[in-house]
Structures are given as structure tokens and as C-alpha cells.
Design an enzyme around this catalytic site. Structure first.
Site, PDB file in Angstrom:
ATOM      1  N   ASP A 134      28.891   6.327   8.692  1.00  0.00           N
ATOM      2  CA  ASP A 134      29.996   5.650   9.085  1.00  0.00           C
ATOM      3  C   ASP A 134      31.052   6.701   9.731  1.00  0.00           C
ATOM      4  O   ASP A 134      31.711   6.541  10.659  1.00  0.00           O
ATOM      5  CB  ASP A 134      30.832   5.274   7.885  1.00  0.00           C
ATOM      6  CG  ASP A 134      31.944   4.332   8.083  1.00  0.00           C
ATOM      7  OD1 ASP A 134      32.062   3.817   9.213  1.00  0.00           O
ATOM      8  OD2 ASP A 134      33.079   4.471   7.209  1.00  0.00           O
ATOM      9  N   CYS A 194      33.626 -16.999  13.621  1.00  0.00           N
ATOM     10  CA  CYS A 194      34.253 -15.733  13.398  1.00  0.00           C
ATOM     11  C   CYS A 194      35.473 -15.426  14.571  1.00  0.00           C
ATOM     12  O   CYS A 194      36.638 -14.915  13.956  1.00  0.00           O
ATOM     13  CB  CYS A 194      33.295 -14.503  13.371  1.00  0.00           C
ATOM     14  SG  CYS A 194      32.431 -14.306  15.011  1.00  0.00           S
ATOM     15  N   CYS A 198      39.649 -15.514  13.060  1.00  0.00           N
ATOM     16  CA  CYS A 198      40.085 -14.290  12.737  1.00  0.00           C
ATOM     17  C   CYS A 198      41.466 -14.411  12.659  1.00  0.00           C
ATOM     18  O   CYS A 198      42.338 -15.067  13.492  1.00  0.00           O
ATOM     19  CB  CYS A 198      39.599 -13.561  13.996  1.00  0.00           C
ATOM     20  SG  CYS A 198      40.612 -11.788  13.881  1.00  0.00           S
ATOM     21  N   CYS A 214      43.196  -5.795  14.107  1.00  0.00           N
ATOM     22  CA  CYS A 214      42.168  -6.167  13.027  1.00  0.00           C
ATOM     23  C   CYS A 214      42.862  -5.872  11.766  1.00  0.00           C
ATOM     24  O   CYS A 214      43.392  -4.703  11.516  1.00  0.00           O
ATOM     25  CB  CYS A 214      40.941  -5.270  13.291  1.00  0.00           C
ATOM     26  SG  CYS A 214      39.721  -5.510  11.952  1.00  0.00           S
ATOM     27  N   CYS A 240      39.248  -6.791   5.321  1.00  0.00           N
ATOM     28  CA  CYS A 240      39.396  -8.149   5.451  1.00  0.00           C
ATOM     29  C   CYS A 240      37.854  -8.619   5.517  1.00  0.00           C
ATOM     30  O   CYS A 240      36.818  -7.992   6.337  1.00  0.00           O
ATOM     31  CB  CYS A 240      40.265  -8.414   6.640  1.00  0.00           C
ATOM     32  SG  CYS A 240      40.315 -10.134   7.193  1.00  0.00           S
ATOM     33  N   CYS A 247      30.674 -16.992   8.437  1.00  0.00           N
ATOM     34  CA  CYS A 247      29.612 -16.684   8.983  1.00  0.00           C
ATOM     35  C   CYS A 247      28.304 -17.496   8.452  1.00  0.00           C
ATOM     36  O   CYS A 247      28.150 -17.378   7.233  1.00  0.00           O
ATOM     37  CB  CYS A 247      29.082 -15.247   9.480  1.00  0.00           C
ATOM     38  SG  CYS A 247      27.555 -15.169  10.180  1.00  0.00           S
TER      39      CYS A 247
END
Length: 377
Positions: A134, A194, A198, A214, A240, A247
Site C-alpha cells: 500500500d 458503483c 458514488c 472521494c 467509505c 457491487c
């Protein structure tokens, strides 16, 4: 041991240490990703948390000389909480996203990757390896897609057939030439759920994200949250999950394979009011082991104030007034003043007007004016 046998040995070992899925990819430049990142940069869609050097993000050779292969791993995390506490009128609760349930995933994955590195070096002592999770330079998702872990979906997640998108990803770059796996075909098809749901329109088109809009990014910022986003935050304290929960590929996907990933309900869904007055030490003791704590308590506390406004929680008025009166941080005072405008009454108006006269910070004054206007209206 030839390269195929070495690969099979690595796969077998990975299963023995609890890695849920593993894939192999070449370490060639990620040309398609590079183009997408350059577009993202030009449009100012970046969050600012990522590695700024696009070449480092797309060329494994710059991270490990003679890089030949990348091993991608995935660990499945839970999507449902056992016995979740209820949010009541007297004790409203916030929520951390699923990726912040249980022990910080960086710690969990690093442990698996270090074991995998050690195993490889035991088999091939002259090998070179470099792992990351990450926060490293490479895009975990681009690696996972190339390695056949899953496909890169319209919600910018990797979706695996087995676990949906509820997976943590990490990788090992190595100079060993290992047979690559086949990338997976995109299965999103015409589904656009999605993108459509959003909350802030951050998913511009399938696979392109405006990080600046986002909610997962916005919950991690430390300044005043732009007013257009406050009503979208709901009771989210960190992250979030909307683009995952809607999905169809995630329907029925809930895996509890790793005890360290199990959420403590009181941490994953904490009471909001106690958060407002928590010291740094108390915050670290309670939340320090989860990934959502990495930015410290300030964003979480600001989001808790916005969540109380979302609930119009009248029982929080004394707590919010205390913040406006005593908190040394302008963001907290200002956000609390705005929240009081959302949920207060005539008695609060008088208090807020008096506090406005004493306030010296310009941004806080602006938020107080918003709160006063709402109360007058």
C-alpha cells in the site's frame, strides 16, 4: 529446482502461512498505468498520499535492479460484523470502513511478506527481494491485475472471483524469473452501479477516480471539510465502502479467515460524543492498532462532529458547545459551531453569538456565521 518447481514451492508455502491468493507477474514497465497516472496528475485527481514519482510507481526496475518477476498476494477480510452495536438516539455511533477493522492490515501483510521473502531466500540464497504494502511505490492493484489475482473494476478495486473486492494486497519484487500467471478478463461488463451511487461523483468513469472528491480520501484530510461534502459524509469516521457494498460481485462475500482482522465492535462502530474529548493518549490506546488511526485523532474527531450534525443529535449540544469554547484547534471549533447551527435552538443561538464576539480566527468566524444564520432561519 527449475523456475516452475520454485513457483509451485512458493505457492504451497504461501498457503501454509495463510495467504489466501497468490499470483505471479512479469516486472516489465506498467505502460497502461503510466498513461492513466499522467492523466490523473494532469486533471489533479491525485490524493497527495501516493508516491509522486510516476516512473517509480510504474517501473519495478527502479525499485529493484534486475527485477524480473513480481509476486502478488491477497488476504480476504470480513465484510460483516458479528453482533454490531446499535446506534441509539442517546448514543449515536460512527463507522470505520471495513479496511480499518481489526489489526492494521499493513502489519498483517508485512508479516506474511517477510515470511515469504525468508522462504524464497532459503531456497535461493543469491536471490534479491523487495516487498511492499500500500504505502510502497508500486500500485498494488496494477500488480494484482497483471498477476491474475482479479480484474481491475470500475470502482478502482481489484475484484477476485473468490472473495470479491474485500481483499488486502501486497507484493514482492524479485530478480528471479518465475512463470507469470494469466491476467483476468474484466467482468464488470455493462454494470455501472458503483459509478452511479458514488456519494460525491468521485468515480468519473470506470477505473478513473477523482481522489479529491472521494469520501475515503476526504475523511483523512485534516482541515475544514468543504461544505458540499459534509452532507455526504453521513456517520463515516474513516473511509467509505459504498462502491464495494453495491457491487453485485460482493453479494454474499464475507470471510472470517484471519482472527487478527476481526473487528472490535466498540472500535469499528464507536460512540460519537466520547470521541470529541479524547486525549491523544486515549485515542492511541483505543484506536492505535487500526489502520484508520494513521492520521491521528483530528480527522476522526472532525468527522464525528459532522456525524452528530448528520443525526441532528440534540443530546450532543453541550459537548459541541464545550468544543467551541475550549478546543484550541480552529477546525474543531469551527466545525462544531457549524454543527450547532444544524441541531441547536434559540438558547444555542445566544451562546454562539457571544462566542462569535470573542473568536479571533477568521475561518472559525465564517463557520460561526454559518451556524448563526442557520439558527436564525
Amino acid at each position: 529446482m527449475n523456475s516452475q518447481q520454485l513457483k509451485e514451492a512458493i505457492v504451497e508455502y504461501s498457503q501454509s502461512i495463510g495467504i489466501d491468493k497468490i499470483g505471479f507477474a512479469s516486472a516489465s514497465v506498467f505502460e497502461e498505468l503510466k498513461g492513466r497516472l499522467l492523466t490523473q496528475q494532469a486533471l489533479n485527481y491525485q490524493s497527495g498520499f501516493e508516491e509522486p514519482d510516476i516512473d517509480k510507481r510504474t517501473n519495478p526496475q527502479l525499485l529493484l535492479p534486475n527485477a524480473s518477476s513480481i509476486i502478488s498476494i491477497a488476504l480476504a477480510y470480513p465484510s460483516k460484523m458479528k453482533n454490531p452495536p446499535k446506534s441509539t438516539k442517546e448514543e449515536r455511533r460512527g463507522i470505520f470502513c471495513r479496511a480499518s477493522w481489526g489489526q492494521d492490515y499493513h502489519t498483517v501483510l508485512r508479516d506474511k511478506l517477510q515470511k515469504l521473502e525468508a522462504f524464497i531466500l532459503e531456497l535461493v540464497p543469491e536471490a534479491t527481494v523487495k516487498s511492499m504494502v500500500d504505502t510502497g511505490e508500486l500500485s498494488d492493484r496494477a500488480v494484482a491485475q497483471r498477476a491474475g489475482i482479479g480484474w481491475s473494476a470500475k470502482n478502482c478495486s481489484i475484484i477476485t472471483p473468490e472473495f470479491g473486492s474485500y481483499v488486502y494486497l501486497g507484493e514482492v519484487i524479485t530478480n528471479l524469473a518465475l512463470p507469470p500467471d494469466q491476467p483476468m478478463e474484466d467482468r464488470c461488463g455493462s454494470c455501472n452501479k458503483c459509478v452511479e451511487v458514488c456519494p460525491t461523483g468521485a468515480l468519473i468513469t470506470g477505473g478513473q477516480l477523482d481522489s479529491q472528491r472521494c469520501i475515503a480520501f476526504l475523511t483523512q484530510t485534516k482541515g475544514f471539510l468543504a461544505e458540499e461534502f459534509r452532507s455526504k459524509l453521513g456517520n463515516r469516521l474513516y473511509g467509505c465502502d459504498t462502491c464495494q457494498t453495491v457491487c453485485p460481485e460482493n453479494k454474499g462475500k464475507d470471510f472470517h479467515l484471519h482472527p487478527e482482522m476481526e473487528p472490535d465492535p466498540e472500535i469499528a462502530k464507536p460512540k460519537l460524543k466520547p470521541l470529541l474529548h479524547m486525549s491523544n493518549r486515549e485515542f492511541k490506546e483505543k484506536f492505535g492498532h487500526v489502520s484508520g488511526s494513521w492520521r491521528g485523532k483530528k480527522p476522526i474527531q472532525r468527522n464525528a462532529i459532522i456525524a452528530l450534525a448528520h443525526f441532528k443529535d440534540e443530546t450532543a449540544v453541550p459537548d459541541l458547545l464545550k468544543v467551541v469554547k475550549e478546543d484550541v484547534r480552529p477546525v474543531m471549533r469551527g466545525t462544531a459551531a457549524w454543527a450547532l447551527g444544524k441541531i441547536g435552538d434559540a438558547s444555542v443561538l445566544n451562546e454562539l453569538q457571544k462566542l462569535r464576539e470573542k473568536e479571533l480566527d477568521e475561518e472559525v468566524q465564517q463557520e460561526m456565521d454559518k451556524g448563526i444564520s442557520m439558527l436564525q432561519a
